[in-house]
Design a protein around this motif. Structure first.
Motif, short mmCIF file in Angstrom:
data_model
loop_
_atom_site.label_atom_id
_atom_site.label_comp_id
_atom_site.label_asym_id
_atom_site.label_seq_id
_atom_site.Cartn_x
_atom_site.Cartn_y
_atom_site.Cartn_z
N VAL A 154 -7.18 2.22 8.06
CA VAL A 154 -7.64 1.16 8.75
C VAL A 154 -8.56 0.03 7.81
CG1 VAL A 154 -9.22 0.34 10.84
CG2 VAL A 154 -7.47 2.16 11.09
N PRO A 155 -9.65 0.66 7.04
CA PRO A 155 -10.18 -0.23 6.29
C PRO A 155 -9.50 -1.13 5.28
CG PRO A 155 -11.30 1.76 6.40
CD PRO A 155 -10.09 2.23 6.96
N VAL A 156 -8.53 -0.33 4.46
CA VAL A 156 -7.79 -1.05 3.55
C VAL A 156 -6.93 -1.97 4.34
CG1 VAL A 156 -6.23 -0.69 1.65
CG2 VAL A 156 -8.07 0.65 1.92
N CYS A 157 -5.97 -1.92 5.29
CA CYS A 157 -5.34 -2.58 6.03
C CYS A 157 -6.01 -3.64 6.55
CB CYS A 157 -4.62 -1.94 7.23
SG CYS A 157 -3.17 -0.58 6.75
N ALA A 158 -7.58 -3.73 6.91
CA ALA A 158 -8.21 -4.56 7.43
C ALA A 158 -8.54 -5.75 6.59
CB ALA A 158 -9.38 -4.32 8.17
N ALA A 159 -8.69 -5.23 5.10
CA ALA A 159 -8.84 -6.12 3.99
C ALA A 159 -7.68 -6.81 3.39
CB ALA A 159 -9.29 -5.16 2.75
N LEU A 160 -6.44 -6.53 4.00
CA LEU A 160 -5.40 -7.11 3.80
C LEU A 160 -4.98 -8.41 5.02
CD1 LEU A 160 -5.13 -5.20 1.54
CD2 LEU A 160 -2.88 -5.05 1.64
N ASN A 161 -5.50 -7.83 6.32
CA ASN A 161 -5.14 -8.51 7.50
C ASN A 161 -6.61 -8.81 8.30
OD1 ASN A 161 -2.00 -8.11 7.69
ND2 ASN A 161 -2.92 -6.23 6.95
N PRO A 162 -7.44 -9.39 7.82
CA PRO A 162 -8.92 -9.54 8.26
C PRO A 162 -8.76 -9.96 9.73
CG PRO A 162 -8.58 -11.45 6.87
CD PRO A 162 -7.51 -10.33 6.67
N PRO A 173 -6.72 4.18 -6.79
CA PRO A 173 -5.73 3.36 -6.24
C PRO A 173 -6.28 1.94 -6.56
CG PRO A 173 -7.24 4.38 -4.45
CD PRO A 173 -7.34 5.41 -5.78
N ALA A 174 -8.02 1.74 -6.77
CA ALA A 174 -8.52 0.41 -7.26
C ALA A 174 -8.07 -0.01 -8.52
CB ALA A 174 -10.02 0.43 -7.30
N ILE A 175 -7.76 0.88 -9.50
CA ILE A 175 -7.36 0.52 -10.64
C ILE A 175 -5.69 0.31 -10.54
CG2 ILE A 175 -6.83 1.35 -13.08
CD1 ILE A 175 -9.44 3.09 -12.91
N ASP A 176 -5.17 1.28 -9.76
CA ASP A 176 -3.62 1.05 -9.65
C ASP A 176 -3.31 -0.49 -9.12
OD1 ASP A 176 -2.51 3.30 -10.46
OD2 ASP A 176 -2.76 4.39 -8.57
N HIS A 177 -3.97 -0.78 -8.27
CA HIS A 177 -3.93 -2.14 -7.65
C HIS A 177 -4.26 -3.26 -8.60
CE1 HIS A 177 -1.92 -1.44 -3.57
NE2 HIS A 177 -2.69 -0.14 -3.44
N ALA A 178 -5.24 -3.18 -9.16
CA ALA A 178 -5.44 -4.10 -10.46
C ALA A 178 -4.49 -4.15 -11.26
CB ALA A 178 -6.68 -3.69 -11.24
N VAL A 179 -3.94 -3.04 -11.82
CA VAL A 179 -2.76 -3.09 -12.62
C VAL A 179 -1.63 -3.85 -12.06
CG1 VAL A 179 -1.08 -1.66 -13.94
CG2 VAL A 179 -3.55 -0.95 -13.85
N LEU A 180 -1.26 -3.51 -10.78
CA LEU A 180 0.04 -4.08 -10.04
C LEU A 180 -0.34 -5.68 -10.15
CD1 LEU A 180 0.46 -1.46 -7.26
CD2 LEU A 180 2.15 -2.09 -9.30
N ALA A 181 -1.40 -6.06 -9.69
CA ALA A 181 -1.93 -7.53 -9.80
C ALA A 181 -1.90 -8.19 -11.14
CB ALA A 181 -3.54 -7.65 -9.20
N HIS A 182 -1.66 -7.42 -12.15
CA HIS A 182 -1.76 -8.01 -13.57
C HIS A 182 -3.01 -8.82 -13.65
CE1 HIS A 182 2.59 -7.07 -13.71
NE2 HIS A 182 2.75 -7.75 -12.61
N LEU A 227 0.88 -1.10 0.02
CA LEU A 227 -0.08 -0.06 0.03
C LEU A 227 0.69 1.34 -0.04
CD1 LEU A 227 -2.63 -0.96 2.84
CD2 LEU A 227 -3.10 -1.21 0.43
N ARG A 228 0.37 2.22 -0.86
CA ARG A 228 1.10 3.53 -0.68
C ARG A 228 0.71 4.43 0.50
NH1 ARG A 228 0.75 8.38 -5.42
NH2 ARG A 228 2.24 9.73 -4.43
N HIS A 229 -0.49 4.23 0.80
CA HIS A 229 -1.29 4.90 1.99
C HIS A 229 -1.88 4.04 2.88
CE1 HIS A 229 -1.25 8.87 -0.35
NE2 HIS A 229 0.12 8.61 0.05
N HIS A 272 -2.58 -7.36 -3.61
CA HIS A 272 -3.20 -6.09 -4.68
C HIS A 272 -4.61 -6.35 -5.02
CE1 HIS A 272 0.57 -4.19 -5.18
NE2 HIS A 272 1.35 -5.28 -5.54
N LEU A 273 -5.01 -7.52 -5.17
CA LEU A 273 -6.36 -7.59 -5.45
C LEU A 273 -7.43 -7.26 -4.32
CD1 LEU A 273 -6.42 -10.70 -7.65
CD2 LEU A 273 -6.89 -8.43 -8.43
N ALA A 274 -6.91 -7.53 -3.17
CA ALA A 274 -7.84 -7.30 -2.02
C ALA A 274 -7.76 -5.80 -1.74
CB ALA A 274 -7.19 -7.97 -0.69
N ALA A 275 -6.44 -5.27 -2.09
CA ALA A 275 -6.61 -3.62 -1.87
C ALA A 275 -7.51 -3.10 -2.86
CB ALA A 275 -5.05 -3.12 -2.18
#
Length: 201
Positions: free
Chosen positions: A33-41, A110-119, A28-30, A95-98
């Motif tokens: 709490v909600p986005v971190c929780a998506a990666l660490n449920p 950021p939704a598109i950025d992370h989709a790109v990073l997930a290829h 994550l660039r930034h 990246h997909l979770a983000a």
């Protein structure tokens, strides 16, 4: 080398739970709490971020509405390299979770950025189909061009509207000569595909 030594020292003094949180959120660039929780449920992310911010970890608070943090660039780079050692599959999942978390927050950039990073080309196409025209209206052509360049040309050909938007963005950011070269390469690709289909027939 000094930055890597310091980063290793930080990790060595943290619990396995904290180390896992640091690695997973390094994509994550930034950090919110909600986005971190998506990666660490299974983690209390609000408490974790406060712990990191007050215990000398390379974390800086950058906003209060909502509360947001970011890692020091060198520390983030170190964490990302450690994460990559665990395999590309985990990075893709994170990246997909983000991407999904940012989409739920109606934050398409950021939704598109992370989709790109997930290829994940299909997800990138889906998000661009929903938001590309609004970015065009805002004049964010460089951003659009960067996203479109991440996609295989053959995939864009199946989405005429996005293909036209990609050429528009390319023309205004990279110039007409390079855009014409893109058109020529697409024409060559289409000719090759037609020849291949004729041979198969």
């Amino acid at each position: 080398a000094l930055a890597e030594y310091l980063a290793e020292d930080v990790l060595a003094h943290e619990t396995p739970e904290v180390r896992e949180f640091l690695l997973r959120t390094s994509v994550l660039r930034h950090l919110t709490v909600p986005v971190c929780a998506a990666l660490n449920p299974d983690t209390d992310c609000a408490a974790m971020l406060e712990h990191l911010a007050t215990h000398g970890v390379f974390l800086t608070r950058i906003g209060d509405d909502p509360p947001a943090w970011r890692y020091h660039a060198l520390f983030a780079s170190f964490l990302q390299s450690r994460l990559e050692q665990r395999g590309a599959g985990l990075c893709t999942q994170l990246h997909l979770a983000a991407s999904r978390a940012y989409e739920a927050e109606q934050r398409p950039v950021p939704a598109i950025d992370h989709a790109v990073l997930a290829h994940d080309h299909e997800r990138t196409i889906t998000l661009l189909s929903a938001h590309a025209e609004s970015f065009l209206d805002q004049g964010r052509l460089r951003l659009l061009d960067r996203w479109f360049q991440s996609l295989p040309p053959v995939l864009l050909q199946a989405h005429p509207r996005l293909r036209h938007l990609s050429l528009w963005a390319a023309c205004f950011t990279r110039g007409p000569i390079e855009t014409q070269a893109l058109l020529d390469s697409e024409s060559d690709l289409q000719s090759a595909e037609s020849e291949h289909l004729s041979l198969r027939a």
